[in-house]
Design an enzyme around this catalytic site. Structure first.
Site, PDB file in Angstrom:
ATOM      1  N   GLY A   1       0.812  -1.220   0.000  1.00 34.25           N
ATOM      2  CA  GLY A   1       0.000   0.000   0.000  1.00 34.25           C
ATOM      3  C   GLY A   1       0.841   1.264   0.000  1.00 34.25           C
TER       4      GLY A   1
ATOM      5  N   GLU B   1       1.580   1.860  -3.501  1.00 38.51           N
ATOM      6  CA  GLU B   1       0.310   2.223  -4.149  1.00 38.51           C
ATOM      7  C   GLU B   1      -0.093   3.660  -3.807  1.00 38.51           C
ATOM      8  OE1 GLU B   1      -1.267  -1.486  -2.391  1.00 38.51           O
ATOM      9  OE2 GLU B   1      -2.183  -1.804  -4.348  1.00 38.51           O
TER      10      GLU B   1
HETATM   11  N1  CAA Z   1       2.043  -3.491   8.764  1.00 36.65           N
HETATM   12  C1  CAA Z   1       2.187  -3.473  10.102  1.00 36.65           C
HETATM   13  N2  CAA Z   1       3.393  -3.390  10.721  1.00 36.65           N
HETATM   14  C2  CAA Z   1       4.471  -3.328   9.930  1.00 36.65           C
HETATM   15  C3  CAA Z   1       4.391  -3.357   8.536  1.00 36.65           C
HETATM   16  C4  CAA Z   1       3.104  -3.436   7.939  1.00 36.65           C
HETATM   17  N3  CAA Z   1       2.904  -3.413   6.605  1.00 36.65           N
HETATM   18  N4  CAA Z   1       5.661  -3.298   8.020  1.00 36.65           N
HETATM   19  C5  CAA Z   1       6.497  -3.246   9.088  1.00 36.65           C
HETATM   20  N5  CAA Z   1       5.786  -3.254  10.231  1.00 36.65           N
HETATM   21  C6  CAA Z   1       6.310  -3.231  11.608  1.00 36.65           C
HETATM   22  C7  CAA Z   1       6.958  -4.533  11.993  1.00 36.65           C
HETATM   23  O1  CAA Z   1       5.973  -5.468  12.420  1.00 36.65           O
HETATM   24  C8  CAA Z   1       7.872  -4.097  13.109  1.00 36.65           C
HETATM   25  O2  CAA Z   1       7.103  -3.921  14.279  1.00 36.65           O
HETATM   26  P1  CAA Z   1       7.656  -4.511  15.685  1.00 36.65           P
HETATM   27  O3  CAA Z   1       8.930  -3.735  15.948  1.00 36.65           O
HETATM   28  O4  CAA Z   1       6.557  -4.177  16.647  1.00 36.65           O
HETATM   29  O5  CAA Z   1       7.896  -5.953  15.486  1.00 36.65           O
HETATM   30  C9  CAA Z   1       8.321  -2.709  12.654  1.00 36.65           C
HETATM   31  O6  CAA Z   1       7.371  -2.270  11.681  1.00 36.65           O
HETATM   32  C10 CAA Z   1       9.688  -2.716  11.989  1.00 36.65           C
HETATM   33  O7  CAA Z   1       9.665  -3.678  10.960  1.00 36.65           O
HETATM   34  P2  CAA Z   1      10.777  -4.844  10.812  1.00 36.65           P
HETATM   35  O8  CAA Z   1      11.318  -5.219  12.136  1.00 36.65           O
HETATM   36  O9  CAA Z   1      10.182  -5.914   9.958  1.00 36.65           O
HETATM   37  O10 CAA Z   1      11.901  -4.027  10.004  1.00 36.65           O
HETATM   38  P3  CAA Z   1      12.999  -4.624   9.010  1.00 36.65           P
HETATM   39  O11 CAA Z   1      13.921  -3.491   8.716  1.00 36.65           O
HETATM   40  O12 CAA Z   1      13.557  -5.876   9.539  1.00 36.65           O
HETATM   41  O13 CAA Z   1      12.179  -4.987   7.665  1.00 36.65           O
HETATM   42  C11 CAA Z   1      10.589  -4.582   5.902  1.00 36.65           C
HETATM   43  C12 CAA Z   1      11.606  -3.971   6.901  1.00 36.65           C
HETATM   44  C13 CAA Z   1      11.333  -5.425   4.878  1.00 36.65           C
HETATM   45  C14 CAA Z   1       9.888  -3.407   5.207  1.00 36.65           C
HETATM   46  C15 CAA Z   1       9.572  -5.452   6.676  1.00 36.65           C
HETATM   47  O14 CAA Z   1       9.058  -4.703   7.763  1.00 36.65           O
HETATM   48  C16 CAA Z   1       8.414  -5.918   5.850  1.00 36.65           C
HETATM   49  O15 CAA Z   1       8.550  -6.828   5.045  1.00 36.65           O
HETATM   50  N6  CAA Z   1       7.202  -5.316   6.052  1.00 36.65           N
HETATM   51  C17 CAA Z   1       5.991  -5.745   5.409  1.00 36.65           C
HETATM   52  C18 CAA Z   1       5.953  -5.273   3.967  1.00 36.65           C
HETATM   53  C19 CAA Z   1       4.682  -5.779   3.298  1.00 36.65           C
HETATM   54  O16 CAA Z   1       4.441  -6.971   3.188  1.00 36.65           O
HETATM   55  N7  CAA Z   1       3.846  -4.841   2.828  1.00 36.65           N
HETATM   56  C20 CAA Z   1       2.586  -5.155   2.185  1.00 36.65           C
HETATM   57  C21 CAA Z   1       1.458  -5.088   3.187  1.00 36.65           C
HETATM   58  S1  CAA Z   1      -0.082  -5.674   2.528  1.00 36.65           S
HETATM   59  C22 CAA Z   1      -0.679  -4.405   1.623  1.00 36.65           C
HETATM   60  O17 CAA Z   1      -0.128  -3.336   1.528  1.00 36.65           O
HETATM   61  C23 CAA Z   1      -2.018  -4.717   0.979  1.00 36.65           C
HETATM   62  C24 CAA Z   1      -2.440  -3.734  -0.068  1.00 36.65           C
HETATM   63  O18 CAA Z   1      -2.090  -3.805  -1.225  1.00 36.65           O
HETATM   64  C25 CAA Z   1      -3.384  -2.693   0.244  1.00 36.65           C
END
Ligand code: CAA
Length: 260
Positions: free
Chosen positions: A111, A114
């Site tokens: 998102g 997006e």
């Molecule tokens: N939603 C909620 N929380 C999120 C998040 C998300 N999309 N992305 C990161 N966070 C949170 C993590 O849970 C973490 O929280 P805690 O410290 O409480 O555990 C905090 O942010 C820091 O994240 P990381 O520890 O994972 O940080 P990193 O540097 O190791 O990794 C990252 C960074 C690669 C961006 C990883 O956080 C990640 O893969 N995030 C998810 C990305 C993702 O899948 N996005 C798509 C979401 S679905 C969507 O968007 C649907 C749509 O089309 C509308």
């Protein structure tokens, strides 16, 4: 008005909006959406404001996607009943007429990517990373990714990003046509605000209509788009700013815009 998930300030004629949940990499919760709709509506209604910049607070992210915590246990029927993603399009993408820039300072994933693509222009810091990793969560983009990304960078790369969920760095994003410019990470937001200030200083009606005309290119045939352009040009030809702009050029002096 102060927000729970946003920081909003006016810098001259530019509204700077920061997504402010750095502890969650600025994940886009429903509250973020509601507050952004409100912040953009206020920007739109304020005649002193000519352009906006949207960026992410903290060092790491523009936005790492929709809030996974909020979605994980939500039943499918609720996504539908609540029209869960509709507000992004109906409250932001299709209603903001003034120009706005997404200043992508870090991760723009799911998102987040997006939302950036809803902007009129994406400017990336050299640290920016773009991707649609939803497939790794068992879903797909739900806020326009399959449509806007494909229009922006073509089928080959959009498929690559959506099917592998991999990230693209700023250089690849710029080469692919997703990003207008890459700027240094140092002083990034200030540099984007400077570009927005330049845009806000343009004749206002011309800015609104240049934006509208480019957007029409995505919605119609070339013949209809060209007709739309010529008709809209006619509206601009009738403005006081057109008379002033051309007169100032001939008289070799800066134009003084009236916004009418
Ligand atoms: N939603 C909620 N929380 C999120 C998040 C998300 N999309 N992305 C990161 N966070 C949170 C993590 O849970 C973490 O929280 P805690 O410290 O409480 O555990 C905090 O942010 C820091 O994240 P990381 O520890 O994972 O940080 P990193 O540097 O190791 O990794 C990252 C960074 C690669 C961006 C990883 O956080 C990640 O893969 N995030 C998810 C990305 C993702 O899948 N996005 C798509 C979401 S679905 C969507 O968007 C649907 C749509 O089309 C509308």
């Amino acid at each position: 008005m102060s927000y729970e998930t946003l920081l909003v300030e006016q810098r001259g004629a530019v509204t700077l909006i920061q997504l402010n949940r750095p502890q969650a990499l600025n994940a886009l919760s429903s509250t973020v959406m509601k507050e952004l709709i409100d912040a953009f509506a206020k920007f739109e209604a304020d005649d002193s404001q000519g352009a906006a910049v949207l960026t992410g607070a903290g060092e790491k992210a523009f936005a790492a996607g929709a809030d996974i915590g909020e979605m994980a246990d939500k039943p499918a029927t609720e996504f539908f009943a609540q029209a869960f993603f509709d507000g992004w399009q109906k409250g932001i993408a299709s209603v903001v007429r003034k120009p706005w820039i997404a200043a992508v300072n870090g991760f723009a994933l799911g998102g987040g990517c997006e939302l950036a693509m809803m902007a009129d222009m994406i400017i990336a810091s050299e640290k920016a990373k773009f991707g649609q990793p939803e497939i790794k969560l068992g879903v797909a983009p739900g806020m326009g990714g399959t449509q806007r990304l494909t229009r922006a960078i073509g089928k080959a790369k959009a498929m690559d990003l959506c099917l592998t969920g991999r990230m693209m760095d700023a250089v690849e994003a710029e080469k692919s046509g997703l990003v207008a410019r890459i700027l240094p990470a140092e002083g990034f937001v200030d540099a984007v605000v400077a570009i927005a200030t330049e845009i806000a200083g343009m004749p206002r009606l011309a800015a609104l209509l240049n934006k509208e005309m480019v957007n029409v290119a995505f919605e119609t045939t070339l013949e209809q788009g060209l007709l739309y352009e010529r008709r809209t040009w006619g509206i601009l030809a009738a403005t006081e700013d057109k008379a002033e702009g051309m007169k100032a050029f001939v008289e070799k002096r800066p134009a003084v815009w009236k916004g009418k």
